[in-house]
Design a protein around this motif. Structure first.
Motif, PDB file in Angstrom:
ATOM      1  N   PHE A 147       0.810  -1.210   0.000  1.00  0.00           N
ATOM      2  CA  PHE A 147       0.000   0.000   0.000  1.00  0.00           C
ATOM      3  C   PHE A 147       0.849   1.270   0.000  1.00  0.00           C
ATOM      4  O   PHE A 147       0.414   2.312  -0.474  1.00  0.00           O
ATOM      5  CB  PHE A 147      -0.943   0.004   1.210  1.00  0.00           C
ATOM      6  CG  PHE A 147      -1.807  -1.223   1.286  1.00  0.00           C
ATOM      7  CD1 PHE A 147      -2.820  -1.442   0.359  1.00  0.00           C
ATOM      8  CD2 PHE A 147      -1.573  -2.178   2.262  1.00  0.00           C
ATOM      9  CE1 PHE A 147      -3.606  -2.575   0.420  1.00  0.00           C
ATOM     10  CE2 PHE A 147      -2.364  -3.316   2.332  1.00  0.00           C
ATOM     11  CZ  PHE A 147      -3.379  -3.520   1.410  1.00  0.00           C
ATOM     12  N   LEU A 148       2.056   1.190   0.548  1.00  0.00           N
ATOM     13  CA  LEU A 148       2.946   2.351   0.635  1.00  0.00           C
ATOM     14  C   LEU A 148       3.944   2.433  -0.506  1.00  0.00           C
ATOM     15  O   LEU A 148       4.433   3.514  -0.830  1.00  0.00           O
ATOM     16  CB  LEU A 148       3.732   2.323   1.953  1.00  0.00           C
ATOM     17  CG  LEU A 148       2.941   2.376   3.248  1.00  0.00           C
ATOM     18  CD1 LEU A 148       3.892   2.221   4.434  1.00  0.00           C
ATOM     19  CD2 LEU A 148       2.156   3.662   3.357  1.00  0.00           C
ATOM     20  N   ALA A 149       4.265   1.293  -1.079  1.00  0.00           N
ATOM     21  CA  ALA A 149       5.363   1.225  -2.050  1.00  0.00           C
ATOM     22  C   ALA A 149       4.954   1.809  -3.399  1.00  0.00           C
ATOM     23  O   ALA A 149       3.815   1.703  -3.831  1.00  0.00           O
ATOM     24  CB  ALA A 149       5.808  -0.219  -2.217  1.00  0.00           C
ATOM     25  N   ARG A 150       5.935   2.410  -4.030  1.00  0.00           N
ATOM     26  CA  ARG A 150       5.773   2.903  -5.394  1.00  0.00           C
ATOM     27  C   ARG A 150       6.150   1.800  -6.368  1.00  0.00           C
ATOM     28  O   ARG A 150       6.858   0.855  -6.022  1.00  0.00           O
ATOM     29  CB  ARG A 150       6.696   4.101  -5.637  1.00  0.00           C
ATOM     30  CG  ARG A 150       6.326   5.310  -4.863  1.00  0.00           C
ATOM     31  CD  ARG A 150       7.259   6.418  -5.241  1.00  0.00           C
ATOM     32  NE  ARG A 150       6.910   7.654  -4.585  1.00  0.00           N
ATOM     33  CZ  ARG A 150       7.685   8.706  -4.572  1.00  0.00           C
ATOM     34  NH1 ARG A 150       8.861   8.674  -5.170  1.00  0.00           N
ATOM     35  NH2 ARG A 150       7.309   9.797  -3.966  1.00  0.00           N
ATOM     36  N   ASP A 151       5.692   1.975  -7.590  1.00  0.00           N
ATOM     37  CA  ASP A 151       6.040   1.036  -8.647  1.00  0.00           C
ATOM     38  C   ASP A 151       7.453   1.349  -9.142  1.00  0.00           C
ATOM     39  O   ASP A 151       7.696   2.392  -9.738  1.00  0.00           O
ATOM     40  CB  ASP A 151       5.037   1.151  -9.792  1.00  0.00           C
ATOM     41  CG  ASP A 151       5.305   0.149 -10.892  1.00  0.00           C
ATOM     42  OD1 ASP A 151       6.097  -0.777 -10.661  1.00  0.00           O
ATOM     43  OD2 ASP A 151       4.730   0.308 -11.980  1.00  0.00           O
ATOM     44  N   ILE A 152       8.393   0.458  -8.834  1.00  0.00           N
ATOM     45  CA  ILE A 152       9.771   0.619  -9.290  1.00  0.00           C
ATOM     46  C   ILE A 152      10.101  -0.590 -10.156  1.00  0.00           C
ATOM     47  O   ILE A 152      10.224  -1.704  -9.649  1.00  0.00           O
ATOM     48  CB  ILE A 152      10.759   0.735  -8.107  1.00  0.00           C
ATOM     49  CG1 ILE A 152      10.432   1.967  -7.282  1.00  0.00           C
ATOM     50  CG2 ILE A 152      12.189   0.779  -8.614  1.00  0.00           C
ATOM     51  CD1 ILE A 152      11.293   2.142  -6.052  1.00  0.00           C
ATOM     52  N   LYS A 153      10.187  -0.343 -11.456  1.00  0.00           N
ATOM     53  CA  LYS A 153      10.481  -1.394 -12.438  1.00  0.00           C
ATOM     54  C   LYS A 153       9.509  -2.564 -12.331  1.00  0.00           C
ATOM     55  O   LYS A 153       9.900  -3.726 -12.378  1.00  0.00           O
ATOM     56  CB  LYS A 153      11.921  -1.865 -12.310  1.00  0.00           C
ATOM     57  CG  LYS A 153      12.929  -0.777 -12.610  1.00  0.00           C
ATOM     58  CD  LYS A 153      14.342  -1.293 -12.522  1.00  0.00           C
ATOM     59  CE  LYS A 153      15.309  -0.141 -12.783  1.00  0.00           C
ATOM     60  NZ  LYS A 153      16.693  -0.556 -12.656  1.00  0.00           N
ATOM     61  N   GLY A 154       8.230  -2.261 -12.120  1.00  0.00           N
ATOM     62  CA  GLY A 154       7.198  -3.284 -12.060  1.00  0.00           C
ATOM     63  C   GLY A 154       7.031  -3.958 -10.716  1.00  0.00           C
ATOM     64  O   GLY A 154       6.209  -4.839 -10.555  1.00  0.00           O
ATOM     65  N   SER A 155       7.797  -3.556  -9.718  1.00  0.00           N
ATOM     66  CA  SER A 155       7.724  -4.170  -8.396  1.00  0.00           C
ATOM     67  C   SER A 155       7.171  -3.166  -7.390  1.00  0.00           C
ATOM     68  O   SER A 155       7.599  -2.017  -7.353  1.00  0.00           O
ATOM     69  CB  SER A 155       9.111  -4.624  -7.971  1.00  0.00           C
ATOM     70  OG  SER A 155       9.089  -5.091  -6.653  1.00  0.00           O
ATOM     71  N   HIS A 156       6.240  -3.626  -6.576  1.00  0.00           N
ATOM     72  CA  HIS A 156       5.675  -2.785  -5.516  1.00  0.00           C
ATOM     73  C   HIS A 156       6.227  -3.233  -4.161  1.00  0.00           C
ATOM     74  O   HIS A 156       5.482  -3.432  -3.212  1.00  0.00           O
ATOM     75  CB  HIS A 156       4.146  -2.887  -5.505  1.00  0.00           C
ATOM     76  CG  HIS A 156       3.508  -2.250  -6.677  1.00  0.00           C
ATOM     77  ND1 HIS A 156       3.230  -0.910  -6.725  1.00  0.00           N
ATOM     78  CD2 HIS A 156       3.109  -2.763  -7.859  1.00  0.00           C
ATOM     79  CE1 HIS A 156       2.677  -0.622  -7.880  1.00  0.00           C
ATOM     80  NE2 HIS A 156       2.602  -1.735  -8.604  1.00  0.00           N
TER      81      HIS A 156
END
Length: 162
Positions: A100-109
């Protein structure tokens, strides 16, 4: 009469496994050299020690890991025993809120961004799981052949995976 020196009297520095530390330092050095080689740009006039480059940022992480390792080494072992389950529970909560907190970084949350840093809570959860598992398995009367102990051991491992 020969006096036996136990680990506490011997001191922290003498009780260290220096071969493991030497191997760790060699892995750090080889890893850093690999990053330098893989990310070096001949057209760029940058320095490999510049914090704008991948190799420079890796130096920051190497220094951070060495400082953190030193701090963890200096802490009393009873502290880990006392707070093993608390650390485990906090990391389980962090694992739960990460999507819920993580951003999308290279397709990974799975990466939480805190200021200029990003951290992956699953990496810390591995340590917390090992700590909780060690605490549970070191209890008096623990026997993995008993179903109750086996199921609790399995739950400690499987819950963070889920």
């Amino acid at each position: 009469m020969v006096r036996r020196i136990d680990e506490k009297e011997k001191g922290v520095w003498r009780s260290l496994d220096w071969w493991t530390i030497l191997i760790y330092m060699a892995l750090l050095a080889f890893g850093w050299i690999s990053i330098c080689g893989a990310s070096y740009d001949f057209d760029m006039e940058g320095n490999i020690f510049s914090f704008d480059s991948r190799s420079g940022m890796q130096i920051i992480w190497i220094g951070t890991s060495l400082a953190l390792g030193f701090i963890l080494l200096m802490l009393d072992g009873k502290l880990y025993d006392t707070f093993a389950y608390v650390i485990y529970a906090l990391l389980l909560v962090l694992l739960f809120v990460t999507p819920f907190l993580a951003r999308d970084i290279k397709g990974s949350h799975s990466w939480i961004k805190i200021g200029p840093f990003s951290l992956q809570s699953a990496e810390f959860a591995k340590c917390a799981t090992a700590l909780a598992l060690a605490k549970f398995m070191s209890a008096y009367g623990y026997n993995i052949s008993q179903w109750k102990d086996f199921l609790v051991t399995l739950a400690i491992i499987v819950v963070p995976i889920v």
